[in-house]
Design an enzyme around this catalytic site. Structure first.
Site, PDB file in Angstrom:
ATOM      1  N   LYS A 125      37.819  18.284  36.614  1.00 39.49           N
ATOM      2  CA  LYS A 125      38.632  17.066  36.552  1.00 39.49           C
ATOM      3  C   LYS A 125      37.898  15.967  35.785  1.00 39.49           C
ATOM      4  O   LYS A 125      38.502  15.239  34.987  1.00 39.49           O
ATOM      5  CB  LYS A 125      38.976  16.586  37.967  1.00 39.49           C
ATOM      6  CG  LYS A 125      39.952  17.488  38.705  1.00 39.49           C
ATOM      7  CD  LYS A 125      40.616  16.800  39.880  1.00 39.49           C
ATOM      8  CE  LYS A 125      39.668  16.433  40.974  1.00 39.49           C
ATOM      9  NZ  LYS A 125      40.356  15.959  42.195  1.00 39.49           N
ATOM     10  N   GLU A 149      38.754  28.148  48.510  1.00 43.62           N
ATOM     11  CA  GLU A 149      38.279  26.768  48.417  1.00 43.62           C
ATOM     12  C   GLU A 149      37.367  26.440  49.589  1.00 43.62           C
ATOM     13  O   GLU A 149      36.458  25.612  49.465  1.00 43.62           O
ATOM     14  CB  GLU A 149      39.463  25.801  48.376  1.00 43.62           C
ATOM     15  CG  GLU A 149      39.097  24.395  47.897  1.00 43.62           C
ATOM     16  CD  GLU A 149      40.315  23.537  47.606  1.00 43.62           C
ATOM     17  OE1 GLU A 149      40.668  23.395  46.417  1.00 43.62           O
ATOM     18  OE2 GLU A 149      40.909  23.014  48.564  1.00 43.62           O
ATOM     19  N   HIS A 193      53.683  49.488  43.414  1.00 45.28           N
ATOM     20  CA  HIS A 193      53.994  49.913  42.045  1.00 45.28           C
ATOM     21  C   HIS A 193      53.260  49.060  41.011  1.00 45.28           C
ATOM     22  O   HIS A 193      53.593  49.103  39.825  1.00 45.28           O
ATOM     23  CB  HIS A 193      55.501  49.854  41.820  1.00 45.28           C
ATOM     24  CG  HIS A 193      56.254  50.814  42.683  1.00 45.28           C
ATOM     25  ND1 HIS A 193      56.534  52.105  42.303  1.00 45.28           N
ATOM     26  CD2 HIS A 193      56.752  50.679  43.942  1.00 45.28           C
ATOM     27  CE1 HIS A 193      57.193  52.724  43.271  1.00 45.28           C
ATOM     28  NE2 HIS A 193      57.343  51.879  44.281  1.00 45.28           N
TER      29      HIS A 193
END
Length: 548
Positions: free
Chosen positions: A512, A353, A384
């Site tokens: 948004k 950000e 793994h």
């Protein structure tokens, strides 16, 4: 301003990269028995080993030349002095002021910032003491047993990460929960575990208008009132971290239980502020102060250490080296400590950000790479899962390995096994395994010529994969504070070198805005037709399933 790529320091690094590209790290170690001492730093219980990088002494000279040409020290001083370095929002960037000792005076534009911070810390401490001691009681006279932090982004990631990392240091009188996702499942699954009579909600939203946070807070309020009934009881079970007094009071929260913070505290840097209230309640206020003290100690190191021995600067410039001169696009963070399992997610916001920007501070589109993709999981789980790609994939992915030397849970040889895996992985990534070594192994195992020929290319490891190893004496509130601040300052330095504003986040806004358009369309009586064909079809598919 001329592009960074036009500077003499940048061009020198481009030429140097061509010279150094063929070098193998295993060769550099073989030729220099003092390589570790030359490329490692020790500071207050922390060891930073950056010897397993594709660098020479000349590389570091050139990288620090680039840092100086970007005027890192002047930029650092401007931030620390409270100058408005967040240019697009015309704000100072003063999260570092939150962790200064109260004895250190600090003012910006005539405002006594130190006194303001001390006032809020005192308010937080008083509240924490009342909650922990049981003096604060709910609507039925019972003490609080559970704290629910409702926030998102910086109001969630930092406190959640810290409380997980420092779980062994909790006083044990309170459970802490975090709700961030607007998906109702997150809140519902949390509330199933709780008793409204003994639950305190912290609603963390600077504006008290954040959609996800306010939706969750209103639903939590409704859940609470199903039992408490009387809205007057809200004041005993909800507190706010906000600057919007009117909205807080309208919600039903007592103004005395509103904890403020300031515009000069960015969300992703806010755990040091009243946003850290959940941390302080869970650990106790003295432990919260130790967290602040650890961060302040790193601030002092960042401000005083020469660039050559400055841990955040070194880590930042190594990141620049790979992003801009090797074309690396991602960076892995692998904590070899289960308590740090949320640290990579926290760093994703801090780094991506901050430095996921495509224009310079003056608005010019950059012609070089900026922020990398940050990702990771704890070791040994990560070995793994994705280490195959780190070792034998086509991309070079620099990685940070983080290991506390002391474990909080000394069970048998577990920590020895954990540490051996950490050190082995950094060695394996550096050395690799050559064709000759693989062939000798297969011959020793009795493989015939055909088997060797078939398996050989699959078992070769190219090596030369760069890693930084950070060793902490112990993971505790102080060292965690230092570790977080180390990465904060690393991100800052990279932003200055890239000439971008690391302290705004306009990229969060567009989605948004469009969500606010789409929400009523999901609930409308007719199909959507105002968007592109894909978005219209997705909206209408949702409507058909949910409302038709």
């Amino acid at each position: 301003m001329a592009s960074r790529v036009e500077s003499a320091a940048w061009r020198a690094l481009q030429a140097h990269q061509q010279e150094i590209a063929p070098l193998q790290m295993r060769q550099l170690f073989a030729e220099d028995s003092a390589r570790f001492e030359r490329f490692s730093l020790r500071w207050q219980g922390m060891l930073c080993d950056y010897s397993k990088h594709r660098i020479t002494a000349r590389t570091m000279e050139l990288l620090l030349d680039l840092a100086r040409s970007a005027e890192i020290e002047a930029a650092r001083n401007a931030m620390m002095q409270g100058q408005p370095i967040n240019l697009t929002e015309k704000r100072a960037v003063l999260h570092t002021a939150l962790r200064k000792p109260q004895s250190v005076p600090f003012a910006v534009d005539g405002q006594n910032v130190a006194a303001d911070v001390a006032e809020v810390l005192a308010q937080m401490e008083g509240c924490c003491n009342r909650i922990i001691s049981g003096e604060w009681v709910g609507y039925t006279g019972k003490a609080m047993t559970d704290i629910v932090n409702i926030g998102i982004g910086g109001s969630d990631l930092g406190p959640y990460m810290v409380t997980e990392a420092l779980r062994p240091f909790a006083h044990g009188k309170l459970n802490v929960h975090f709700v961030s996702n607007v998906d109702g499942t997150h809140l519902s699954e949390t509330l199933k575990k709780l008793n409204p009579e003994t639950t305190l909600f912290i609603v963390a939203s600077k504006t008290f208008t954040t959609q996800e946070t306010l939706s969750n807070a209103m639903s939590a309020r409704a859940w609470f009132l199903q039992c408490a009934v009387d809205a007057a009881h809200i004041a005993k079970h909800f507190v706010a971290v906000s600057t919007n007094r009117a909205k807080v009071v309208e919600f039903g929260i007592d103004e005395a239980n509103m904890f403020r913070f300031w515009d000069w505290v960015g969300g992703r840097y806010s755990l040091w502020s009243s946003i850290g209230l959940s941390i302080a309640m869970y650990l106790g206020f003295e432990k919260f102060r130790q967290l602040l003290a650890g961060a302040y100690a790193m601030d002092e190191h960042f401000c005083s250490a020469p660039l050559e021995s400055n841990m955040p600067v070194i880590m930042a410039m190594l990141g620049i080296w790979y992003s801009n001169f090797f074309g690396c696009t991602s960076h892995a963070v692998i904590p070899y400590d289960q308590y740090l399992h949320r640290f990579p997610a926290y760093l994703q916001q801090l780094d991506m950000e901050s430095n996921g920007k495509r224009v310079t501070r003056d608005g010019t589109v950059v012609d070089y790479a900026t922020g990398a993709v940050i990702w990771g999981e704890p070791g040994t789980n990560s070995q793994h899962a994705f280490f195959q790609l780190l070792h034998q994939g086509t991309q070079i992915i620099p990685a940070d390995f983080i290991l506390p030397l002391k474990t909080q849970n000394p069970i048998g040889a577990h920590h020895d096994m954990l540490a051996s895996n950490c050190f082995a992985q950094t060695e394996a990534l550096m050395k690799g395994k050559s064709e000759e070594e693989v062939e000798r192994e297969l011959v020793a195992a009795g493989a015939d010529a055909a088997t060797i020929a078939a398996l050989l290319p699959h078992k070769v490891f190219p090596g030369n994969r760069p890693t930084t190893t950070l060793l902490l004496d112990e993971l505790n509130p102080f060292t965690l504070g230092s570790l977080i601040a180390l990465y904060e300052h690393k991100v800052f330095v990279q932003g200055i070198v890239w000439n971008i504003n690391s302290f705004d986040q306009w990229g969060v806004e567009l989605g948004k805005q469009l969500a606010n358009v789409i929400l009523p369309e999901l609930q409308a009586s007719s199909n959507a037709a105002a968007h592109d064909s894909s978005t219209n079809a997705l909206i209408n598919a949702y409507r058909a399933q949910r409302y038709c």
